[in-house]
Design an enzyme around this catalytic site. Sequence first.
Site, PDB file in Angstrom:
ATOM      1  N   ARG A 108     -21.587 -11.981 -31.277  1.00 18.04           N
ATOM      2  CA  ARG A 108     -20.860 -11.132 -30.308  1.00 18.04           C
ATOM      3  C   ARG A 108     -21.658 -11.200 -29.010  1.00 18.04           C
ATOM      4  O   ARG A 108     -22.826 -10.826 -28.953  1.00 18.04           O
ATOM      5  CB  ARG A 108     -20.781  -9.685 -30.814  1.00 18.04           C
ATOM      6  CG  ARG A 108     -20.310  -8.731 -29.745  1.00 18.04           C
ATOM      7  CD  ARG A 108     -19.954  -7.370 -30.278  1.00 18.04           C
ATOM      8  NE  ARG A 108     -18.685  -7.410 -30.972  1.00 18.04           N
ATOM      9  CZ  ARG A 108     -17.962  -6.335 -31.291  1.00 18.04           C
ATOM     10  NH1 ARG A 108     -18.388  -5.138 -30.970  1.00 18.04           N
ATOM     11  NH2 ARG A 108     -16.806  -6.461 -31.928  1.00 18.04           N
ATOM     12  N   HIS A 135     -11.237 -12.121 -29.019  1.00 21.18           N
ATOM     13  CA  HIS A 135     -11.678 -11.356 -30.207  1.00 21.18           C
ATOM     14  C   HIS A 135     -10.839 -11.831 -31.406  1.00 21.18           C
ATOM     15  O   HIS A 135     -10.035 -11.086 -31.960  1.00 21.18           O
ATOM     16  CB  HIS A 135     -11.491  -9.859 -29.951  1.00 21.18           C
ATOM     17  CG  HIS A 135     -12.262  -8.975 -30.884  1.00 21.18           C
ATOM     18  ND1 HIS A 135     -13.110  -9.463 -31.865  1.00 21.18           N
ATOM     19  CD2 HIS A 135     -12.327  -7.611 -30.987  1.00 21.18           C
ATOM     20  CE1 HIS A 135     -13.645  -8.452 -32.519  1.00 21.18           C
ATOM     21  NE2 HIS A 135     -13.191  -7.322 -32.015  1.00 21.18           N
ATOM     22  N   GLN A 138     -10.535  -9.870 -34.824  1.00 19.75           N
ATOM     23  CA  GLN A 138      -9.723  -8.659 -34.783  1.00 19.75           C
ATOM     24  C   GLN A 138      -8.242  -8.984 -34.933  1.00 19.75           C
ATOM     25  O   GLN A 138      -7.513  -8.346 -35.699  1.00 19.75           O
ATOM     26  CB  GLN A 138      -9.961  -7.918 -33.460  1.00 19.75           C
ATOM     27  CG  GLN A 138      -9.188  -6.619 -33.364  1.00 19.75           C
ATOM     28  CD  GLN A 138      -9.705  -5.569 -34.333  1.00 19.75           C
ATOM     29  OE1 GLN A 138     -10.877  -5.240 -34.326  1.00 19.75           O
ATOM     30  NE2 GLN A 138      -8.824  -5.031 -35.186  1.00 19.75           N
ATOM     31  N   ASP A 224      -5.723  -1.051 -26.117  1.00 16.94           N
ATOM     32  CA  ASP A 224      -7.181  -1.140 -26.251  1.00 16.94           C
ATOM     33  C   ASP A 224      -7.789  -0.278 -25.140  1.00 16.94           C
ATOM     34  O   ASP A 224      -7.071   0.161 -24.228  1.00 16.94           O
ATOM     35  CB  ASP A 224      -7.592  -2.621 -26.108  1.00 16.94           C
ATOM     36  CG  ASP A 224      -9.058  -2.897 -26.418  1.00 16.94           C
ATOM     37  OD1 ASP A 224      -9.748  -1.987 -26.919  1.00 16.94           O
ATOM     38  OD2 ASP A 224      -9.508  -4.027 -26.147  1.00 16.94           O
ATOM     39  N   CYS A 264      -7.593  -1.678 -31.927  1.00 18.98           N
ATOM     40  CA  CYS A 264      -8.743  -2.296 -32.595  1.00 18.98           C
ATOM     41  C   CYS A 264      -9.882  -1.312 -32.826  1.00 18.98           C
ATOM     42  O   CYS A 264     -10.720  -1.543 -33.680  1.00 18.98           O
ATOM     43  CB  CYS A 264      -9.223  -3.516 -31.806  1.00 18.98           C
ATOM     44  SG  CYS A 264      -9.858  -3.140 -30.157  1.00 18.98           S
ATOM     45  N   ARG A 292     -10.492  -5.662 -41.458  1.00 16.98           N
ATOM     46  CA  ARG A 292     -11.522  -6.542 -40.902  1.00 16.98           C
ATOM     47  C   ARG A 292     -12.361  -7.107 -42.055  1.00 16.98           C
ATOM     48  O   ARG A 292     -12.718  -8.284 -42.062  1.00 16.98           O
ATOM     49  CB  ARG A 292     -12.449  -5.772 -39.928  1.00 16.98           C
ATOM     50  CG  ARG A 292     -11.785  -5.299 -38.644  1.00 16.98           C
ATOM     51  CD  ARG A 292     -11.455  -6.426 -37.703  1.00 16.98           C
ATOM     52  NE  ARG A 292     -12.601  -7.246 -37.328  1.00 16.98           N
ATOM     53  CZ  ARG A 292     -13.478  -6.944 -36.371  1.00 16.98           C
ATOM     54  NH1 ARG A 292     -13.363  -5.842 -35.670  1.00 16.98           N
ATOM     55  NH2 ARG A 292     -14.478  -7.777 -36.079  1.00 16.98           N
TER      56      ARG A 292
HETATM   57  N1  NVA Z   1     -11.861  -4.944 -25.512  1.00 15.59           N
HETATM   58  C1  NVA Z   1     -12.897  -4.200 -26.175  1.00 15.59           C
HETATM   59  C2  NVA Z   1     -12.810  -4.387 -27.649  1.00 15.59           C
HETATM   60  C3  NVA Z   1     -13.838  -3.625 -28.443  1.00 15.59           C
HETATM   61  C4  NVA Z   1     -13.770  -3.894 -29.910  1.00 15.59           C
HETATM   62  C5  NVA Z   1     -14.252  -4.658 -25.655  1.00 15.59           C
HETATM   63  O1  NVA Z   1     -14.425  -5.863 -25.425  1.00 15.59           O
HETATM   64  O2  NVA Z   1     -15.133  -3.821 -25.466  1.00 15.59           O
HETATM   65  N1   CP Z   2     -12.881  -3.425 -33.180  1.00 13.14           N
HETATM   66  C1   CP Z   2     -14.167  -3.788 -33.150  1.00 13.14           C
HETATM   67  O1   CP Z   2     -14.509  -4.977 -32.971  1.00 13.14           O
HETATM   68  O2   CP Z   2     -15.015  -2.756 -33.351  1.00 13.14           O
HETATM   69  P1   CP Z   2     -16.601  -2.745 -33.155  1.00 13.14           P
HETATM   70  O3   CP Z   2     -16.857  -2.878 -31.667  1.00 13.14           O
HETATM   71  O4   CP Z   2     -17.038  -1.419 -33.703  1.00 13.14           O
HETATM   72  O5   CP Z   2     -17.201  -3.895 -33.894  1.00 13.14           O
END
Ligand code: NVA
Ligand code: CP
Length: 308
Positions: A108, A135, A138, A224, A264, A292
């Site tokens: 990540r 992502h 997800q 989101d 998500c 997930r």
């Molecule tokens: N769009 C959000 C998703 C978090 C799971 C982010 O990138 O922070």
């Molecule tokens: N939805 C998701 O990816 O959650 P986290 O940021 O908690 O991993």
Amino acid sequence: MSDTSRVRHYLQFSDLSADEYAHVFARAAFIKQRFKAYEKHQPLVDRTLALIFEKASTRTRVSFEAGMYQMGGSVVHLTTGDSQLGRAEPIEDSAKVISRMVDLVMIRTFEQTKIEAFAAHSRVPVINGLTNEFHPCQILADIFTFIEHRGSIAGKTVAWVGDGNNMANTWLQASELLGFTVHLSTPSGYEVDQSVAGIRSADSYKVFKDPMDACRGADLVTTDVWTSMGYEAENDARRSAFADWCVDEEMMRVARPDALFMHCLPAHRGEEVQAEVIDGPQSVVWDEAENRLHAQKALMEFMLLGRV
Ligand code: NVA
Ligand code: CP
């Protein structure tokens, strides 16, 4: 495996074919059913997964970590702060070293180019656990959840209300690959860029100024956070730009009567979604979060063992 050019990665949704997704969704259903029956499913004994987090996580960490242990393997957890990644060791060097010691890597991070650079120097498959642009894990879980509740997503309509972000880009890639339509409504200045989303044509999505119009007749309404990780400096500007992009009961009323709501998570009730919607009868966010685990176990099995 030593030839880095032959390794298959999961860096964006389009890295698997429609046929491979059908296999992974079927495996996810099988793996979930065994999990619910407390039956062991351990095809990854002695395999090790490295989890690299440059941004915060709850769901992604728990689902990958628990999933790998449940399949008989083990996990090494690294963050920017507690590894040399945060002290400017070149990403290529990190990739060469880490991928000599483990069988699979999940990352990540921020720019997609970073995960691509890592993958280009990795001897083992790399999975995208979220980047600024995508992502895929997800959306894998989201579509698996849709299938569980409503059957095939082909031919259906997904309404996206909010930021043209990593989730929106990934929904677009999925729509092109799996044959459904996305209705996109984003505030001006926060539109999806088709070239960043990495899709070939505009055939699988329609853009709507008014989020109500995007939701009309939708089979699934999803949204989101207004401010994704890494964009916190824009928080105030986003708060005012996104004020009308809150999924409320009125939007759910113009969607199909059997429409689902997904998010998500983490969610901000009163911002991108009303509490009455996310905690209401059409919401499947808890199944979505749980999935997930099952979907990624099927993905890891596929990345390491192929079709079993
Ligand atoms: N769009 C959000 C998703 C978090 C799971 C982010 O990138 O922070
Ligand atoms: N939805 C998701 O990816 O959650 P986290 O940021 O908690 O991993």
